[in-house]
Every structure is written in C-alpha cells, then in structure tokens.
Motif scaffolding. Structure first.
Motif, mmCIF file in Angstrom:
data_model
loop_
_atom_site.group_PDB
_atom_site.id
_atom_site.type_symbol
_atom_site.label_atom_id
_atom_site.label_comp_id
_atom_site.label_asym_id
_atom_site.label_seq_id
_atom_site.Cartn_x
_atom_site.Cartn_y
_atom_site.Cartn_z
ATOM 1 N N ARG A 46 0.847 -1.243 0.165
ATOM 2 C CA ARG A 46 -0.092 0.168 0.176
ATOM 3 C C ARG A 46 0.980 1.396 -0.179
ATOM 4 N NH1 ARG A 46 -4.810 -1.726 3.277
ATOM 5 N NH2 ARG A 46 -6.098 -2.362 2.095
ATOM 6 N N GLU A 47 1.679 1.074 1.084
ATOM 7 C CA GLU A 47 2.680 2.322 0.848
ATOM 8 C C GLU A 47 3.361 2.468 -0.313
ATOM 9 O OE1 GLU A 47 4.254 4.472 3.339
ATOM 10 O OE2 GLU A 47 2.089 4.264 4.858
ATOM 11 N N ALA A 48 3.609 1.476 -0.394
ATOM 12 C CA ALA A 48 4.790 2.105 -1.891
ATOM 13 C C ALA A 48 3.965 1.819 -3.189
ATOM 14 C CB ALA A 48 5.048 0.263 -2.454
ATOM 15 N N VAL A 49 2.747 1.716 -3.242
ATOM 16 C CA VAL A 49 2.025 1.903 -4.510
ATOM 17 C C VAL A 49 1.186 3.198 -4.321
ATOM 18 C CG1 VAL A 49 -0.582 1.482 -5.438
ATOM 19 C CG2 VAL A 49 0.588 0.357 -5.723
ATOM 20 N N GLN A 50 0.838 3.697 -2.826
ATOM 21 C CA GLN A 50 0.518 5.912 -2.276
ATOM 22 C C GLN A 50 1.241 5.954 -3.022
ATOM 23 O OE1 GLN A 50 -0.406 5.927 1.267
ATOM 24 N NE2 GLN A 50 -2.115 7.270 1.042
ATOM 25 N N ALA A 51 2.318 5.557 -2.878
ATOM 26 C CA ALA A 51 3.875 6.625 -3.159
ATOM 27 C C ALA A 51 4.420 6.788 -4.242
ATOM 28 C CB ALA A 51 4.895 6.120 -2.392
ATOM 29 N N ALA A 52 4.024 5.678 -5.673
ATOM 30 C CA ALA A 52 4.136 5.622 -6.738
ATOM 31 C C ALA A 52 2.726 6.751 -7.071
ATOM 32 C CB ALA A 52 3.500 3.973 -7.084
ATOM 33 N N ALA A 53 1.610 6.385 -6.812
ATOM 34 C CA ALA A 53 0.083 7.852 -7.007
ATOM 35 C C ALA A 53 1.058 8.588 -7.240
ATOM 36 C CB ALA A 53 -0.705 6.751 -6.866
ATOM 37 N N LEU A 54 1.083 9.302 -6.293
ATOM 38 C CA LEU A 54 1.876 10.184 -5.322
ATOM 39 C C LEU A 54 3.228 11.421 -6.875
ATOM 40 C CD1 LEU A 54 0.897 12.352 -3.037
ATOM 41 C CD2 LEU A 54 2.590 11.692 -2.420
ATOM 42 N N ALA A 55 3.919 10.231 -7.112
ATOM 43 C CA ALA A 55 5.302 10.319 -7.630
ATOM 44 C C ALA A 55 4.548 10.746 -8.835
ATOM 45 C CB ALA A 55 5.962 9.392 -8.013
ATOM 46 N N ALA A 56 3.621 9.975 -9.350
ATOM 47 C CA ALA A 56 2.900 10.100 -11.587
ATOM 48 C C ALA A 56 2.481 11.436 -11.222
ATOM 49 C CB ALA A 56 2.428 9.094 -11.620
ATOM 50 N N GLY A 57 1.881 12.317 -9.599
ATOM 51 C CA GLY A 57 1.070 12.861 -10.136
ATOM 52 C C GLY A 57 -0.380 12.682 -10.047
ATOM 53 N N ARG A 58 -0.023 11.531 -9.755
ATOM 54 C CA ARG A 58 -1.718 11.404 -9.693
ATOM 55 C C ARG A 58 -1.876 10.545 -8.169
ATOM 56 N NH1 ARG A 58 -4.724 9.866 -13.654
ATOM 57 N NH2 ARG A 58 -6.331 9.373 -12.051
ATOM 58 N N PRO A 59 -2.413 11.601 -7.236
ATOM 59 C CA PRO A 59 -2.833 11.220 -5.545
ATOM 60 C C PRO A 59 -3.486 9.896 -6.074
ATOM 61 C CG PRO A 59 -2.560 13.639 -6.129
ATOM 62 C CD PRO A 59 -2.410 12.976 -7.127
ATOM 63 N N ASP A 60 -5.128 11.019 -6.457
ATOM 64 C CA ASP A 60 -6.465 10.274 -6.170
ATOM 65 C C ASP A 60 -6.305 8.248 -6.913
ATOM 66 O OD1 ASP A 60 -5.584 11.860 -8.721
ATOM 67 O OD2 ASP A 60 -7.554 11.155 -9.625
ATOM 68 N N TYR A 61 -5.653 8.710 -7.550
ATOM 69 C CA TYR A 61 -5.575 7.156 -7.997
ATOM 70 C C TYR A 61 -5.244 5.864 -7.223
ATOM 71 C CZ TYR A 61 -3.047 2.767 -10.544
ATOM 72 O OH TYR A 61 -3.239 1.597 -10.794
ATOM 73 N N TYR A 62 -4.829 6.350 -6.085
ATOM 74 C CA TYR A 62 -4.263 5.083 -5.023
ATOM 75 C C TYR A 62 -5.608 4.695 -4.725
ATOM 76 C CZ TYR A 62 -3.676 3.056 -0.657
ATOM 77 O OH TYR A 62 -3.420 2.320 0.434
ATOM 78 N N ASN A 63 -6.243 3.349 -4.436
ATOM 79 C CA ASN A 63 -7.555 3.126 -3.980
ATOM 80 C C ASN A 63 -6.785 1.644 -2.932
ATOM 81 O OD1 ASN A 63 -9.621 1.905 -2.705
ATOM 82 N ND2 ASN A 63 -10.294 1.266 -5.178
ATOM 83 N N GLU A 64 -6.968 1.732 -1.681
ATOM 84 C CA GLU A 64 -6.386 1.455 -1.094
ATOM 85 C C GLU A 64 -7.285 -0.696 -0.952
ATOM 86 O OE1 GLU A 64 -6.305 2.344 2.624
ATOM 87 O OE2 GLU A 64 -8.483 2.098 3.696
#
Lengths: 350, 236
Positions: A183-201
C-alpha cells in the motif's frame, strides 16, 4: 484547502528530490560534506536519530552480546573459521559500493537490456488499451524474504506506470505485512506520478496465509475479471504454475520472476517473459534508471567475474588432482586433494 | 521522518545481523531480532484479518462479481474462529485441568477445530494440489511444441527424462539383454536421465544460484544503505 495547489506542491517536492538525486538520509550520514544539497538541518536530524538508535539498539545489543560472551571462559568475538568467507563478503560488498560511487561520479556503465523489464511498459500499455486491470502478485512469502522485497520494489515502478495511464492495479497479498508495504509503495508511486487520487487501498488487500487458499482466490479473480497483464514477482512455490496457467487461460501478457530455481521452469513454460534469478533483483535498479543503482548492477557483474575465475581455478585444481594425485604422506596417509581448501573454506562458507 | 527512522532501523539491524554471522557473541541479538519480527507479524495478522472482513463485506454490499464466494469466505472465517476460540469439543487432558474451564488444547484430536482441519481444510488443499498434474500437462504441451531447434532439443531431453523415470526395466533398457546371464539389464535411458539431471541441470541451477547470491548481496546493500527505498514508499 485547495486540493490542486496541494498536489502541485507535492509534485514540486518530488521534482526537487529527483533533481537532487533522491539521496537518502543514510547516504547523507556517510557522505557528509560532499553533497551541496544536503542541508545541515537534515544531517543534524539524522545524527540525532542515529544517536537515539545507537542508544536504543546498538548498546543493548552489545551489552547482551557481552553477557553471553562473558559466560564462556574466553571471549571469541570473531569466528576465525569463517575468515575466508568474511573476506569474500567484504570483497563483494566493496566492489558493489565502489561501482556505485563511480557511477555516482558520472562514470558510464553498460547494463545489458533485459527483455522482461523492457516489456513491462508494453504490458501496462496493453492493459490500458484493452481497458482491463493489471494483476501484481508479490509472491506468497513474508517481507523478511528478499524476493518479496525485490517484488515490492518492482511494484513501485509498475504502479507508477499504471497511475500515469490510469489503469487499475490489483495487488492481492498472502501476508498482512506485505499488504501494508505494498500500500505504501503504490500510494507513493501514485503521488510520484502526479495522480494521488489513483491510489485505492481496496485494490491492495490481504487474502490468506494459506498457499492454496490464496491461489484459489487469485485464480478465481483472474477468471472473473480477465486482467490484461499479470506480474508474478517474488517468492513462489507450487502455486506458480496455477497462477501462470490461469493467466495464460485468460490471455493476459505475463511477466514473472523468482529466485526459486525449482519454479523457474514453470514460469518459463507458461509466461511470456521470465526474470531468471538475479534479473529479479536487478529489476528495481534497472527500472529506476538512477546511476547509483545501475552502478550496483555493474558491481554484481564484477562479482560474477570473480565467481568465474574461482570456478576455473577450482576446476583446474580438481583436474590436476585427478590427473596426478598428490600421493601419500610419510605416515602412509593419503594427502588431501589440492582443491580441498576451496571446498572447505569457500564453498562451505568457512 | 516516517521513512528515515524505518530505514535507519533496517540499516542498523541489518548490519548487526551480518556481523552476527561472523561474531558468535552477537548471535543472541540475531535471535531477538527474529523474535521482534514474529511479534510484528502477529500484530499485522490481526490487521490482515480485519482487512479480509472489510474487503469481503464491501464486495457483498456492492454485489460485485463473485460476491457469493465472499459470503462463504466470511462464514467460514467466523465459524473457524468461534470453534477455535471456544474450543468446541476439546476436553481437559489431565485431572489438574478439570478445575479450569476450556483448559484442553484447541487442536486436540477429536475437537471441532481438529475436525474442520482434518475433514474440510485438508481434503480441499489436497484437491487443489492434485490439480497441479493437469496444469503441468497443459504447460508441457505448449512448451514442448517442436517449432524450432531449441524446442526439439527440449522435447527430446524431456522425453528421455520422462522415460528414464519409469520403473519399467524393459523400456528403460531399450529391450537389450543383460550383459551376463542372471544379471540385471543395462539401463541406458535411466543412466542418461541421471547424467542429464546431475550434469546439465545441476550446472544450470548452480549458475543461476551464483547469480541469485550476488543479486541478493547487491539488493541487500541497496536496502541497508538506503539507496532504494521504493519498498517503503520511496521518498514521499
């Protein structure tokens, strides 16, 4: 709070960090004074944290070790039987660190292209075009296994690509700790891609620790949702073929990788691309493209060169032994083989 | 801070573990670290259980594809927990235990939990494992298609190994007579199988294992030095 300005601010922080080389706190501790971007506050903070950890971890550890050593007649702080193994470990680690430092200073290194890693973007792109989800399985073992950690490192890169394309990424895990890390890895990746809304736990969830229960659940999901791309990167056992065959049946492009030599043939037979052993560990560094990490891959190559030299040396000695045996000692006993030293010290770890 | 402290802990503990391999007095520290991991993993398991319930409840409430399976999962989950915690069917094993309620072990033979494991869980797992034979056949069918030289070599090698594994002496001896009357016949295919397994397979596996060992060293160093922290969520 303005959501967009908040996102932009985060992106700016990320960009600044990437430009500065994304240095870690530990590096700043090791290489203090060499990096203009290492602000003093950060160094002071890490020093304080290190002091705290020394107090909390290292001193109790040493005192405990001292207690256990005190119970014996003589304190033996180093197992001399493992000297050659220790020297070998130090030599390999030193080579890897030297190559990292050289790469950091701008020395270009060639790293051979790995087909499985080059195909990752293609797989994500295919899923995007087809409008279907991506499946990522980080193995069935816990996070203490290095294979799982390597899998999670690749997950970060895959999640970033998926976030950029806005393609759903499903990560079922068989260990709760792996779920948290994923979850941490995907959330950070979404943020790095400039798409924080992409993360869905909800898409990164725990299934069960039980091997076949996990397989049944993941295969069931694959047959229902029909993912367009499947990634199996981590530690796998008998379930490898179940997963790969299910992916094959639904027509997904499959990229697998494991360090379990017994499972590699199954992946090779059933998947489109397979990362063989060390390629799994190289994947994260390769995908990151950071010079320091690429330097580490080069260090690995020097380790391989050393292994080849040792192998040739050992084979030559063994051949020599078989052609002209050493004969017997004055006491009439057979003299040890010339290759005995390598067998006893290098191969048996001292 | 949320990333720096875990990395520092990982680095320090990691280096202690490496040193402990060469320094016997540090071995108890290694054991302590392993105990800590067990504690953390146990706490995480509760988190996993909670996540399992939430995930499946959501699937049921949203009527997602396969929500019926979620109902079965949740029912099985709660029934197993209840049977295990309440020690259904477990009886005290000694006279001293008679004074205390629920003093028998929950995995005791004949208890409800044991029954679930023995007669539900175990057969289901065996069934799943048995399916592997069909998957192997299906994967082998695709892998052994003689479409190029490499595939033909693979197919021939596979056939030799397959036939060499059989116990039928007539097949594995290629119907050759024994060298001396009364002696056992030759086993050309069986011997060839052993040769392939001991020479080519072992050599290939060892080459991969050397690469894996070096990869593990490099990956561990990347983690211990904090160069790669994507497994913790990167720098964010």
């Amino acid at each position: 709070m303005d959501f967009h300005s908040d996102t932009n601010a985060k992106k700016e922080i990320i960009t600044t960090r990437v430009k500065s080389g994304g240095q870690s706190a530990f590096e700043s501790l090791v290489f203090v004074g060499k990096r203009p971007w290492d602000c003093r506050e950060r160094v002071r903070f890490t020093k304080k944290t290190l002091a705290m950890l020394l107090f909390l971890v290292v001193f109790p550890a040493l005192s405990l070790a001292d207690e256990s050593a005190g119970s014996t007649k003589q304190r033996v702080w180093f197992d001399t039987g493992k000297t050659s193994f220790a020297l070998l470990t130090i030599a390999i680690c030193a080579t890897v660190i030297i190559c990292t430092e050289l790469a950091r200073r701008g020395k270009p290194f060639y790293v051979r292209p790995i087909a499985g890693l080059l195909a990752m973007e293609e797989a994500v792109g295919r899923a995007t075009e087809m409008g279907k989800p991506i499946l990522f399985v980080p193995g069935i073992e816990d996070i203490k296994e290095i294979d799982t950690v390597a899998g999670l490192m690749v997950l970060s890169s895959v999640a970033k690509m998926a976030a950029e394309y806005d393609t759903p990424l499903e990560v079922p895990t068989s260990r709760a700790l792996v779920m948290t890390a994923a979850r941490e890895a995907v959330q950070a990746a979404a943020l790095a891609a400039g798409r924080p809304d992409y993360y869905n736990e909800d898409r990164i969830h725990y299934i069960t620790d039980e091997q076949f229960g996990y397989v049944a659940s993941v295969c069931g999901w694959m047959y229902r949702e029909k993912p367009a791309a499947c990634f199996f990167l981590g530690k796998f056992f008998a379930e490898s073929l179940f997963l790969a065959e299910a992916g094959n049946a639904v027509g997904a492009i499959q990229i697998a990788g494991t360090a379990e030599t017994t499972q590699l043939p199954f992946f090779v037979a059933a998947c489109d691309y397979t990362l063989l052993g060390e390629e799994l560990f190289a994947a994260s560094a390769y995908l990151s493209g950071e010079p320091a990490q690429m330097g580490m891959l080069k260090g690995q190559d020097f380790g391989k060169l050393a292994a080849i030299v040792l192998l040739l040396f050992g084979c030559s000695l063994a051949t020599w032994d078989s052609i002209s045996p050493r004969g017997k000692s004055e006491e009439g006993q057979n003299l040890p083989r010339r290759s005995q030293w390598i067998t006893d010290t290098v191969l048996k770890g001292g | 801070m949320s990333k720096t402290v875990p990395i520092l802990i990982a680095s320090i503990v990691g280096f202690i573990m490496i040193v402990a391999n060469f320094s016997p007095p540090l071995l108890p520290v290694r054991q302590i670290a392993e105990d800590w991991f067990t504690i953390v993993a146990t706490i995480a398991m509760m988190l996993g259980g909670a996540n399992l319930c939430l995930h499946h409840l959501k699937k049921i409430s949203d009527r997602e594809a396969g929500w019926g399976f979620s109902t079965v999962t949740l029912l099985s989950f709660f029934i197993t927990i209840a049977v295990g915690l309440l020690k259904v069917g477990a009886v005290p094993e000694s006279e001293q235990q008679l004074k205390f309620a629920w003093s028998g072990p929950f995995q005791q033979e004949g208890s409800g939990f044991w029954w679930i494991y023995q007669y539900l869980f175990s057969p289901i797992v065996s069934t799943m494992f048995a399916l592997l034979a069909f998957y192997v056949a299906s994967a082998a069918f695709r892998a052994f298609r003689a479409k190029n030289v490499e595939a033909i070599l693979l197919l021939l090698t596979a056939l030799i190994v397959l036939v060499g594994q059989t116990r039928d002496r007539e097949i594995t001896s290629l119907f050759l007579p024994p060298p001396v009357e009364g002696a056992l016949p030759y086993f050309p295919i069986a011997d060839l199988t052993e040769f392939i397994r001991k020479t080519f397979v072992t050599a290939g596996q060892r080459a991969i294992m050397i690469g894996i060992a070096l990869g593990v060293v490099a990956t561990s160093l990347r983690i211990l030095l904090g160069l790669d922290r994507s497994y913790l969520g990167g720098d964010e």
